[in-house]
Design a protein around this motif. Structure first.
Motif, PDB file in Angstrom:
ATOM      1  N   ARG A   1      -2.914  -7.093  -8.808  1.00  0.00           N
ATOM      2  CA  ARG A   1      -1.557  -8.155  -9.150  1.00  0.00           C
ATOM      3  C   ARG A   1      -0.761  -7.796  -8.276  1.00  0.00           C
ATOM      4  NH1 ARG A   1      -2.518  -8.647 -15.462  1.00  0.00           N
ATOM      5  NH2 ARG A   1      -4.565 -10.077 -15.903  1.00  0.00           N
ATOM      6  N   LEU A   2      -0.406  -6.694  -8.227  1.00  0.00           N
ATOM      7  CA  LEU A   2       0.956  -7.251  -7.491  1.00  0.00           C
ATOM      8  C   LEU A   2       0.963  -7.212  -6.743  1.00  0.00           C
ATOM      9  CD1 LEU A   2       4.276  -6.114  -7.231  1.00  0.00           C
ATOM     10  CD2 LEU A   2       3.694  -4.192  -6.844  1.00  0.00           C
ATOM     11  N   ALA A   3      -0.211  -6.456  -5.402  1.00  0.00           N
ATOM     12  CA  ALA A   3      -0.334  -7.096  -3.942  1.00  0.00           C
ATOM     13  C   ALA A   3      -0.681  -8.717  -3.816  1.00  0.00           C
ATOM     14  CB  ALA A   3      -1.547  -5.747  -3.501  1.00  0.00           C
ATOM     15  N   ARG A   4      -1.949  -9.104  -4.630  1.00  0.00           N
ATOM     16  CA  ARG A   4      -1.649 -10.237  -4.539  1.00  0.00           C
ATOM     17  C   ARG A   4      -0.409 -11.349  -5.243  1.00  0.00           C
ATOM     18  NH1 ARG A   4      -2.847 -13.726  -8.732  1.00  0.00           N
ATOM     19  NH2 ARG A   4      -4.141 -16.140  -8.097  1.00  0.00           N
TER      20      ARG A   4
ATOM     21  N   MET B   1       6.749  -2.675   0.847  1.00  0.00           N
ATOM     22  CA  MET B   1       7.728  -2.017   0.159  1.00  0.00           C
ATOM     23  C   MET B   1       7.741  -2.367  -1.350  1.00  0.00           C
ATOM     24  SD  MET B   1       9.991   0.041   1.744  1.00  0.00           S
ATOM     25  CE  MET B   1      10.999  -0.519   0.888  1.00  0.00           C
ATOM     26  N   PRO B   2       7.271  -3.683  -1.745  1.00  0.00           N
ATOM     27  CA  PRO B   2       6.979  -3.606  -3.402  1.00  0.00           C
ATOM     28  C   PRO B   2       6.098  -2.711  -4.107  1.00  0.00           C
ATOM     29  CG  PRO B   2       6.497  -5.587  -2.693  1.00  0.00           C
ATOM     30  CD  PRO B   2       7.025  -4.489  -1.545  1.00  0.00           C
ATOM     31  N   VAL B   3       5.111  -2.415  -3.639  1.00  0.00           N
ATOM     32  CA  VAL B   3       4.247  -1.733  -3.631  1.00  0.00           C
ATOM     33  C   VAL B   3       4.902   0.045  -3.835  1.00  0.00           C
ATOM     34  CG1 VAL B   3       1.966  -0.833  -3.281  1.00  0.00           C
ATOM     35  CG2 VAL B   3       1.877  -2.910  -3.192  1.00  0.00           C
ATOM     36  N   ALA B   4       5.155   0.656  -3.194  1.00  0.00           N
ATOM     37  CA  ALA B   4       6.077   1.784  -2.783  1.00  0.00           C
ATOM     38  C   ALA B   4       7.001   1.615  -4.055  1.00  0.00           C
ATOM     39  CB  ALA B   4       6.488   2.258  -1.700  1.00  0.00           C
TER      40      ALA B   4
END
Length: 323
Positions: free
Chosen positions: A200-203, A239-242
Motif C-alpha cells: 500500500r505504501l509503495a503503491r 526513501m518513504p519505504v525505508a
C-alpha cells in the motif's frame, strides 16, 4: 528677454535650499535605517545556527548512540569478554549485581549481560530480516500495481485486503504450529504480515511519482515500463519505504519478544529478550532484575528506533514538499 540678475539670484537660492533639504532628509533616513538594520542583521546571522540546533535535538544523538551500542555489541559479541550465555552457573542462581556479573544471573545462574547482548542478535536479526524481506517484496508489488493500474492493481488490492483482514497473531501462531518454532519460520511469518502494508505504501507513492514531469517525459520518449520503474520511480519510493521500515523494525522486535514470552518464538537455549522476560516472571517479586533488565533494554531499543524512524519520516516529508 533675458532674466534679470535679481531673478537669477532668487532661482539659485531656491535650488540650493532644495538640495540642502534633500541631503538632510537622506542623511536622516540613512541614520534611521542603520539603527534598524544593525540589530536585524545580528539576529539574522545567528538564525541558521539556532535553526540547526532546533532541527537536531539532543535526543536524536542519544537515540543514535543507543542503537549503535546495541548493534555493535551484538555484532562483536563473540569477541567480547563475556560469559557463555548458555552455560549455567549454579553459584550465581538468582544472583545480584556483582563485579563478575554486572547485571546478575537468571534462574539457572547464567549471566544476564551476556544473554542480553546475545539476545540482541536474535531480536535485531528477526526485525531487520523480516522488514527487509517484506519491504523488497511489497515495494516491488506496490510499484507494479501503482504503475500499471487496471487488473493488476485490483488483484493485488484484493490479496492485500485478505491478508490484512486476517489476525496477525493468529497467522504467526498457525505458521509456528505447522512448521515449528524456529528463527527462520518467525522471520517468514513476520515478513508475510508486513508485505501488504509495504504494498500500500509503495503503491500510494508510485501514484504520486507517476504524475511527475520526468516520468511523463520518459513515457513520451518511449522508454520501456521496466526501465521507468527501476530508473525513475524506484529511487523516489525507496526513501518513504525505508523510513517506514525503520519503524517496523521496532514493532517486530516487540512482536518477537511477545511470541518468545508465549513460548512461540525463538526456542531455548538460544537467548532472546522475550525469553529472558518470560524466564523470570515466576520470580518477579523476589528477583525482579531477571525480567526487568531485559524488558528495560527492549523498551529503550524500541523507543530509540521509533524516534529515529519518526524523525527520518518527517525529514523526508519536508524534502518531498520542497520538490
Amino acid at each position: 528677454m533675458p532674466d534679470s540678475p535679481k531673478t537669477t539670484t532668487t532661482t539659485t537660492s531656491l535650488q540650493k535650499a532644495a538640495v540642502a533639504d534633500r541631503d538632510a532628509t537622506d542623511s536622516e533616513i540613512t541614520s534611521a535605517d542603520l539603527d534598524l538594520v544593525e540589530p536585524v542583521t545580528g539576529a539574522t546571522a545567528t538564525a541558521p545556527a539556532k535553526a540547526r540546533r532546533r532541527r537536531t535535538p539532543f535526543g536524536w544523538y542519544l537515540a543514535l548512540f543507543w542503537i549503535a551500542a546495541i548493534v555493535i555489541s551484538a555484532i562483536f559479541a563473540p569477541l567480547l569478554p563475556l560469559w557463555d550465555p548458555a552455560v549455567p552457573d549454579y553459584n550465581n542462581v538468582f544472583g545480584g549485581i556483582t563485579p563478575q556479573h554486572w547485571l546478575g544471573g537468571d534462574t539457572l545462574g547464567r549471566d544476564n549481560l551476556s544473554r542480553i547482548i546475545y539476545g540482541a542478535r536474535a531480536s535485531l536479526l528477526v526485525g531487520l530480516c523480516a522488514v527487509l524481506l517484506g519491504a523488497v517484496v511489497g515495494g516491488i508489488l506496490g510499484m507494479v500495481a501503482g504503475y500499471f493500474r487496471g487488473r493488476t492493481e485490483r488483484v493485488l488490492a484484493l490479496v492485500t485486503d485478505v491478508v490484512l483482514a486476517f489476525p496477525g497473531l493468529v497467522l504467526i501462531i498457525a505458521i509456528v504450529a505447522i512448521l515449528g518454532a524456529s528463527l527462520t519460520n518467525l522471520i517468514v511469518g513476520l515478513a508475510i504480515l508486513s508485505v501488504p502494508t509495504f504494498i500500500r505504501l509503495a503503491r500510494a507513492t508510485t501514484l504520486v511519482v507517476t504524475q511527475r514531469e520526468f516520468v511523463q517525459a520518459a513515457r513520451a520518449y518511449g522508454c520501456r515500463p521496466m526501465r521507468i520503474i527501476l530508473r525513475e520511480i524506484a529511487p523516489n519510493v525507496v526513501m518513504p519505504v525505508a523510513a517506514y521500515g525503520f519503524i517496523m523494525v521496532g514493532v517486530f522486535i516487540v512482536v518477537e519478544g511477545s511470541l518468545s514470552f508465549l513460548g512461540l518464538g525463538i526456542p531455548p537455549p538460544t537467548p532472546s529478550w522475550g525469553g529472558m522476560i518470560a524466564g523470570g516472571r515466576t520470580q518477579l517479586i523476589e528477583y525482579p532484575h531477571i525480567s526487568l533488565i531485559p524488558a528495560a533494554v527492549m523498551f529503550l531499543t524500541v523507543l530509540a528506533i521509533n524516534y529515529v524512524g519518526e524523525r527520518s519520516r518527517k525529514l523526508f516529508e519536508v524534502r518531498e514538499s520542497n520538490l
